[in-house]
Every structure is written in C-alpha cells, then in structure tokens.
Motif scaffolding. Structure first.
Motif, PDB file in Angstrom:
ATOM      1  N   LEU A  22      -2.545  19.634  -8.342  1.00 50.00           N
ATOM      2  CA  LEU A  22      -1.909  18.380  -7.038  1.00 50.00           C
ATOM      3  C   LEU A  22      -1.278  17.247  -8.119  1.00 50.00           C
ATOM      4  N   GLN A  23      -0.370  16.607  -7.253  1.00 48.99           N
ATOM      5  CA  GLN A  23       0.085  15.482  -7.997  1.00 48.99           C
ATOM      6  C   GLN A  23      -0.150  14.253  -7.143  1.00 48.99           C
ATOM      7  N   VAL A  24       0.270  13.010  -7.672  1.00 53.25           N
ATOM      8  CA  VAL A  24      -0.231  11.847  -6.743  1.00 53.25           C
ATOM      9  C   VAL A  24       0.670  10.688  -7.522  1.00 53.25           C
ATOM     10  N   GLU A  25       1.158   9.765  -6.674  1.00 54.03           N
ATOM     11  CA  GLU A  25       1.777   8.601  -7.319  1.00 54.03           C
ATOM     12  C   GLU A  25       0.914   7.698  -7.570  1.00 54.03           C
ATOM     13  N   VAL A  26       0.863   6.784  -8.792  1.00 48.72           N
ATOM     14  CA  VAL A  26      -0.146   5.833  -9.140  1.00 48.72           C
ATOM     15  C   VAL A  26       0.034   4.699  -8.307  1.00 48.72           C
ATOM     16  N   PRO A  27      -0.836   4.288  -7.346  1.00 46.54           N
ATOM     17  CA  PRO A  27      -0.747   3.188  -6.421  1.00 46.54           C
ATOM     18  C   PRO A  27      -0.309   2.013  -6.994  1.00 46.54           C
ATOM     19  N   GLU A  28       0.166   0.874  -6.126  1.00 45.26           N
ATOM     20  CA  GLU A  28       0.589  -0.311  -6.666  1.00 45.26           C
ATOM     21  C   GLU A  28      -0.806  -1.194  -7.024  1.00 45.26           C
ATOM     22  N   GLY A  29      -0.470  -1.897  -8.231  1.00 40.63           N
ATOM     23  CA  GLY A  29      -1.731  -2.777  -8.703  1.00 40.63           C
ATOM     24  C   GLY A  29      -2.592  -1.950  -9.602  1.00 40.63           C
TER      25      GLY A  29
ATOM     26  N   ARG B   5       0.757  -1.086  -0.016  1.00 42.43           N
ATOM     27  CA  ARG B   5       0.057   0.011  -0.013  1.00 42.43           C
ATOM     28  C   ARG B   5       0.821   1.310   0.118  1.00 42.43           C
ATOM     29  N   LEU B   6       0.652   2.208  -0.967  1.00 42.95           N
ATOM     30  CA  LEU B   6       1.447   3.541  -0.902  1.00 42.95           C
ATOM     31  C   LEU B   6       1.024   4.369   0.387  1.00 42.95           C
ATOM     32  N   GLU B   7       2.106   4.840   0.918  1.00 41.49           N
ATOM     33  CA  GLU B   7       2.078   5.709   2.114  1.00 41.49           C
ATOM     34  C   GLU B   7       2.615   7.207   1.506  1.00 41.49           C
ATOM     35  N   PRO B   8       1.902   7.916   0.899  1.00 44.65           N
ATOM     36  CA  PRO B   8       2.348   9.162   0.438  1.00 44.65           C
ATOM     37  C   PRO B   8       2.602  10.178   1.677  1.00 44.65           C
ATOM     38  N   ARG B   9       3.214  11.204   1.550  1.00 41.10           N
ATOM     39  CA  ARG B   9       3.609  12.194   2.589  1.00 41.10           C
ATOM     40  C   ARG B   9       2.436  13.302   2.146  1.00 41.10           C
ATOM     41  N   LEU B  10       1.853  13.991   3.039  1.00 39.97           N
ATOM     42  CA  LEU B  10       0.742  15.019   2.954  1.00 39.97           C
ATOM     43  C   LEU B  10       1.789  16.244   3.074  1.00 39.97           C
ATOM     44  N   VAL B  11       1.557  17.209   2.140  1.00 39.30           N
ATOM     45  CA  VAL B  11       2.068  18.583   2.193  1.00 39.30           C
ATOM     46  C   VAL B  11       1.008  19.483   2.057  1.00 39.30           C
ATOM     47  N   PRO B  12       0.925  20.171   3.243  1.00 36.06           N
ATOM     48  CA  PRO B  12      -0.221  21.219   3.394  1.00 36.06           C
ATOM     49  C   PRO B  12      -0.415  22.149   2.306  1.00 36.06           C
ATOM     50  N   LEU B  13      -1.496  22.919   2.086  1.00 36.50           N
ATOM     51  CA  LEU B  13      -1.504  23.610   0.833  1.00 36.50           C
ATOM     52  C   LEU B  13      -0.977  24.970   1.475  1.00 36.50           C
ATOM     53  N   SER B  14      -0.209  25.686   0.680  1.00 36.56           N
ATOM     54  CA  SER B  14       0.117  27.088   1.174  1.00 36.56           C
ATOM     55  C   SER B  14      -1.135  28.064   1.223  1.00 36.56           C
ATOM     56  N   SER B  15      -0.916  29.158   2.050  1.00 34.27           N
ATOM     57  CA  SER B  15      -2.174  29.858   2.128  1.00 34.27           C
ATOM     58  C   SER B  15      -2.464  30.608   0.736  1.00 34.27           C
ATOM     59  N   ALA B  16      -1.199  30.903  -0.012  1.00 36.62           N
ATOM     60  CA  ALA B  16      -1.453  31.549  -1.430  1.00 36.62           C
ATOM     61  C   ALA B  16      -2.286  30.612  -2.128  1.00 36.62           C
ATOM     62  N   MET B  17      -1.763  29.294  -2.239  1.00 37.61           N
ATOM     63  CA  MET B  17      -2.556  28.383  -2.976  1.00 37.61           C
ATOM     64  C   MET B  17      -4.108  28.245  -2.678  1.00 37.61           C
ATOM     65  N   ALA B  18      -4.401  28.311  -1.487  1.00 35.15           N
ATOM     66  CA  ALA B  18      -5.526  28.275  -0.835  1.00 35.15           C
ATOM     67  C   ALA B  18      -6.672  29.475  -1.077  1.00 35.15           C
ATOM     68  N   GLU B  19      -5.960  30.610  -1.386  1.00 40.90           N
ATOM     69  CA  GLU B  19      -6.461  31.704  -1.718  1.00 40.90           C
ATOM     70  C   GLU B  19      -6.819  31.929  -3.206  1.00 40.90           C
ATOM     71  N   GLU B  20      -6.267  30.980  -3.899  1.00 39.50           N
ATOM     72  CA  GLU B  20      -6.484  31.199  -5.384  1.00 39.50           C
ATOM     73  C   GLU B  20      -7.714  31.086  -5.905  1.00 39.50           C
ATOM     74  N   VAL B  21      -8.181  31.603  -6.723  1.00 40.02           N
ATOM     75  CA  VAL B  21      -9.444  31.682  -7.325  1.00 40.02           C
ATOM     76  C   VAL B  21      -9.707  30.506  -8.147  1.00 40.02           C
ATOM     77  N   GLY B  22      -8.716  30.219  -8.988  1.00 39.74           N
ATOM     78  CA  GLY B  22      -9.050  29.129 -10.096  1.00 39.74           C
ATOM     79  C   GLY B  22      -8.759  27.756  -9.504  1.00 39.74           C
ATOM     80  N   PRO B  23      -8.454  26.722 -10.146  1.00 39.18           N
ATOM     81  CA  PRO B  23      -8.197  25.332  -9.782  1.00 39.18           C
ATOM     82  C   PRO B  23      -6.663  25.260  -9.331  1.00 39.18           C
ATOM     83  N   VAL B  24      -6.858  24.345  -8.216  1.00 39.85           N
ATOM     84  CA  VAL B  24      -5.645  23.949  -7.672  1.00 39.85           C
ATOM     85  C   VAL B  24      -5.001  22.912  -8.379  1.00 39.85           C
TER      86      VAL B  24
END
Length: 190
Positions: free
Chosen positions: A22-29, A1-20
């Motif tokens: 993100l990236q993710v590692e495709v899990p095993e299987g 099972r993949l155990e990714p680390r969470l990086v909190p959104l910066s306040s600048a990213m959270a205040e952004e008007v448009g889409p955010v």
C-alpha cells in the motif's frame, strides 16, 4: 489534517497469499524520525517512522500481511494449542485491541493501494513478515525461545520492529519485548 481517499482492495489483491503493498502520503507535521499511524483496509493500525529525506506530502509505500481469520484452536485443522499459549493469545489479543484503539484515537492516515501502472517513485519500507495479532516464537535475551503474541509492528527504514507479549509477571504487569524480525520465527502449526 490529511484527507486521503480510500481505494478498496481488488479481490485479486485480497486473495494474494503474500504481503499486500500500500502507499500513504506522509501527513502534515511529520518529518524524518517522527512516527505516524497508518490504517490498512483490514483495520490494522501500523506505526511508520518517517525516513530521512522524506517530508509531509511525499508518498511512501509499505507491505504488510492482512489479518486473516485463523484457526487458533485444536480441531479440524489437526493442530493443537497448549493451554498456556491459548491464555497468552487471549491476553495478548486484549492488549493489542486496546493499543489499536489508542492509536486510532491519536489519529491515523488511511493507506491505499498503489496505482496499477508505472513505477513508484517514493520511499518503500522493507516488508514485515509478521502481523499484529499473530502468534510467533521469540528468542529471549537468555537465548531460550518461547511463544509470544505480536502486539505492534513498527515499519522503519532499517527494517520492521515488533513489540511482543510474553505473559504476565507475578505482580500482574505485562511482560513485553521489543525485537527485530530476526528474533522471531513462525508459530508451529502442526
């Protein structure tokens, strides 16, 4: 099972008007054509379809609109929601919450913001312009339009797909429609 680390959104990213983005590692299987669930920092669970040429351990990026607190009532913002739309919103919200719980129980991979510098060299999904939990107007098979509630967002290599809630049939079954982004438009706010 993949155990990714969470990086909190910066306040600048959270205040952004448009889409955010993100990236993710495709899990095993998971390989091309298979779906996997991704959890966003605001608690949404999105389903991504693994594109051709991408395999477990590879990174993919996607864009989504974070859930915001919305004024869905008549009142201070000057808009009015028809009672039928309000009922549909409440029913849809209950269905969406149950579906999110179901997806969470299956298992999710936590998405994280991309690195601040450098080019991303993985696969990038086309962004979804609507979010789960949002009201919209959908074009029906008959060509008529009606209000809907977005239950699910599926990100695919060909573009986002949606499952929308349209209400209940006389026998109490849910009426839903699977549609493309071109079938939707924003719900009027004024």
């Amino acid at each position: 099972r993949l155990e990714p680390r969470l990086v909190p959104l910066s306040s600048a990213m959270a205040e952004e008007v448009g889409p955010v983005t993100l990236q993710v590692e495709v899990p095993e299987g998971v390989g091309p054509g298979l779906n996997f669930n991704v959890s966003t920092p605001d608690g949404q669970v999105l389903q991504l379809t693994c594109p051709d040429g991408i395999f477990a351990g590879m990174m993919v990026s996607f864009s989504y609109f974070p859930v915001e607190e919305r004024q869905e009532d008549s009142g201070t913002d000057g808009t009015y929601m028809h009672e039928d739309d309000r009922r549909r919103l409440e029913e849809g919200a209950a269905i969406a919450a149950a579906r999110q719980e179901e997806l969470n129980s299956i298992g999710v991979v936590m998405a994280v913001p991309p690195p601040p510098t450098g080019d991303f060299d993985g696969f990038s999904y086309p962004p979804a312009m609507f979010a789960a939990g949002q009201n919209a107007i959908v074009t029906r098979s008959s060509g008529e339009e009606s209000g809907c509630y977005i239950l699910e967002v599926f990100l695919t290599a060909l573009g986002p797909l949606y499952t929308v809630y349209l209400g209940q049939a006389e026998d109490g079954t849910y009426i839903t429609k699977n549609c493309e982004e071109s079938d939707l438009r924003p719900y009027p706010t004024a």
